[in-house]
Design a protein around this motif. Structure first.
Motif, PDB file in Angstrom:
ATOM      1  N   GLY A   1      29.760  23.677  41.454  1.00  0.00           N
ATOM      2  CA  GLY A   1      29.289  24.791  42.743  1.00  0.00           C
ATOM      3  C   GLY A   1      27.536  24.680  42.705  1.00  0.00           C
ATOM      4  N   ALA A  17      24.201  33.174  54.941  1.00  0.00           N
ATOM      5  CA  ALA A  17      25.351  32.850  55.072  1.00  0.00           C
ATOM      6  C   ALA A  17      25.075  34.601  54.867  1.00  0.00           C
ATOM      7  N   LEU A  32      28.154  35.591  50.180  1.00  0.00           N
ATOM      8  CA  LEU A  32      29.517  35.368  50.777  1.00  0.00           C
ATOM      9  C   LEU A  32      29.660  33.333  50.761  1.00  0.00           C
ATOM     10  N   LEU A  33      29.891  32.858  49.266  1.00  0.00           N
ATOM     11  CA  LEU A  33      29.654  31.432  50.315  1.00  0.00           C
ATOM     12  C   LEU A  33      30.934  31.071  49.847  1.00  0.00           C
ATOM     13  N   ALA A  34      30.938  29.699  50.493  1.00  0.00           N
ATOM     14  CA  ALA A  34      32.561  29.276  50.530  1.00  0.00           C
ATOM     15  C   ALA A  34      33.420  29.460  49.284  1.00  0.00           C
ATOM     16  N   PRO A  35      34.835  30.049  49.128  1.00  0.00           N
ATOM     17  CA  PRO A  35      34.977  29.526  47.478  1.00  0.00           C
ATOM     18  C   PRO A  35      35.282  28.331  47.281  1.00  0.00           C
ATOM     19  N   GLY A  36      35.160  27.860  45.667  1.00  0.00           N
ATOM     20  CA  GLY A  36      35.546  26.991  45.033  1.00  0.00           C
ATOM     21  C   GLY A  36      36.799  26.746  44.381  1.00  0.00           C
ATOM     22  N   GLU A  40      36.244  29.940  41.252  1.00  0.00           N
ATOM     23  CA  GLU A  40      35.496  30.351  41.424  1.00  0.00           C
ATOM     24  C   GLU A  40      35.874  31.334  42.872  1.00  0.00           C
ATOM     25  N   ASP A  41      35.212  32.415  43.331  1.00  0.00           N
ATOM     26  CA  ASP A  41      35.726  32.896  44.362  1.00  0.00           C
ATOM     27  C   ASP A  41      34.964  32.960  45.266  1.00  0.00           C
ATOM     28  N   GLY A  42      33.732  32.522  45.632  1.00  0.00           N
ATOM     29  CA  GLY A  42      32.989  32.427  46.236  1.00  0.00           C
ATOM     30  C   GLY A  42      31.892  32.990  47.001  1.00  0.00           C
TER      31      GLY A  42
END
Length: 168
Positions: A1, A17, A32-36, A40-42
């Motif tokens: 990531g 974002a 806030l990103l996409a969770p991985g 990884e919580d995003g």
């Protein structure tokens, strides 16, 4: 990531974002990103941002209030932009208030065209703003993005015949 990526090859990092600014606990502010996978919580929190290895990059934060935060006497604004400067960014563009996606996309499209012509970050944002004013767009749509740090940086020296930002 992103947190483990080598970001040296990028001159501009644009985070289109949502941002969460916690005035009471600035260290909890995040993008806030996409969770991985795995743990990884995003959330790209301040403590993680300062660990990024930036080397003079231009960082664009088009999330709401991404250039704001609580003010600590003698220290200044404690927020996301400050974290990117601590990580090594030379210039940060951020939002002072809630921004509408369509307004921001229109402004950033013109900003990108101006950068592609070899303009500095400050000049590119000023030209993009002027185009919005000329089109009769209300100030709330373009007035909330500000340049912090070195506005004279030219991320696309000499310009390019055709330059469009990467969207992922």
């Amino acid at each position: 990531g992103l947190k483990q990526s080598d970001l040296d090859r990028f001159g501009i990092l644009h985070f289109a974002a949502h941002a969460v600014v916690d005035d009471d606990r600035p260290d909890r502010s995040a993008i806030l990103l996409a969770p991985g996978g795995g743990t990884e919580d995003g959330l790209l929190q301040v403590r993680e941002i300062v660990e990024l290895d930036l080397d003079g990059q231009v960082v664009i934060l088009t999330g709401c209030r991404s250039a704001s935060g609580s003010v600590l006497e003698g220290e200044g604004v404690m927020g996301l932009a400050r974290a990117f400067f601590r990580a090594g960014a030379t210039t940060v563009i951020g939002g002072l208030w809630p921004l509408r996606d369509d307004d921001t996309a229109r402004l950033m499209g013109e900003f990108s065209r101006q950068l592609g012509r070899g303009k500095s970050v400050g000049t590119a944002l000023a030209e993009a703003t002027r185009s919005q004013i000329a089109a009769g767009v209300p100030a709330a749509a373009w007035g909330g993005l500000v340049v912090l740090g070195d506005a004279e940086v030219i991320p696309v020296p000499g310009g390019r015949r055709r330059w469009l930002p990467w969207v992922g």
